[in-house]
Design an enzyme around this catalytic site. Structure first.
Site: not given
Length: 288
Positions: A43, A46, A108, A199, A261
């Site tokens: 975290e 990032h 996001h 999806h 991905h």
């Protein structure tokens, strides 16, 4: 920007969003965390990368505005790069401080993608890729124009549904592929199955759509290599994207496959945005 996109995906996939607690921009009450765990490291890294890249993008936007302001798209792209980077950072901060619903959090990644695409297109303009590949003289017919604009917009829907799968923790709600349960064909039984199968359906549709466009480009645009190869590469990427999506399920969320991905959808979206740029510049022709 790719590091930001993959870093955000890594935070979500490793459940490290609360690595720094309910603190922002500090981490667990300290500017630099004192106790380092895997979640804190992911975290905090990032956040650090986002902050540094944010400064670099502002510098790039101002510099490009001054040096390449005469190019039609430069000012718009410079604004978009900064605006969406700030927006995604604020959504991330809001999630840490107050928490957000899954449907808001799913935005996001998509917002970060818009900033990435703007930076990518700025890069292509600055390095004058159009001239190197004769892209400044393309001629695109009405059919391909509609396909380009439609699939680019639709790709964002696919991105959103994929992010929703991740944030609602629906990735493994269906343990088989391509059906939710291969021993029976039935409608999804709960919200999580609807999210997952929705999806998959959206992803299948974009694979078919890009296949149709690639075939159209093969038939009518072999003399314009940036158009021809652009759509051939887009179809290859979406096939790889679908394959990694399948492997994410079959490998039970293998982290490397999941990050690949995310990388592939970033590449595909950037390429589709470039094809939209070519459409906006192309000379109108009725045929093809």
């Amino acid at each position: 920007m790719l590091l930001i996109l993959l870093g955000g995906a890594l935070v979500t996939k490793t459940d490290s969003g609360m690595g720094c607690g309910r603190n922002w921009p500090d981490c667990n009450g300290n500017l630099i965390p004192r106790e380092i765990t895997a979640e804190v490291l992911i975290e905090f890294s990032h956040r650090l990368v986002t902050g540094v890249v944010g400064i670099l993008i502002v510098v790039l936007a101002v510099w490009a505005w001054r040096k390449f302001g005469h190019v039609r798209e430069t000012k718009f792209l410079a604004f978009m790069a900064v605006f969406f980077l700030v927006l995604q950072a604020l959504i991330g901060a809001a999630q840490v401080l107050w928490g957000q619903g899954d449907f808001i959090l799913a935005l996001h990644f998509g917002i970060s993608l818009l900033s990435f695409a703007a930076v990518l297109l700025l890069t292509l303009l600055i390095f004058e890729v159009d001239r190197k590949f004769d892209a400044d003289r393309v001629q695109i017919g009405r059919t391909l124009k509609y396909h380009t604009l439609g699939v680019a917009l639709y790709s964002y829907v696919v991105v959103y549904t994929g992010a929703l799968v991740r944030h609602t923790e629906s990735s493994l709600i269906c343990s088989d592929w391509p059906l939710c349960r291969n021993d029976q064909f039935a409608l999804p039984g709960n919200m999580y199955e609807w999210v997952q199968m929705g999806h998959r359906f959206a992803a299948a549709l974009i694979v078919i759509w890009l296949g149709v466009i690639a075939l159209h480009a093969y038939r009518h645009y072999r003399d314009q290599r940036v158009i021809y190869w652009g759509w051939i590469i887009a179809f290859i990427i979406v096939l790889l994207q679908a394959t990694t999506g399948m492997l994410v399920v079959l490998t039970k969320l293998n982290l490397a496959v999941a990050l690949l991905h995310s990388l592939l959808i970033s590449m595909l979206f950037g390429l589709l945005c470039y094809m939209v740029l070519l459409v906006s510049r192309s000379k109108f022709i009725k045929s093809k």
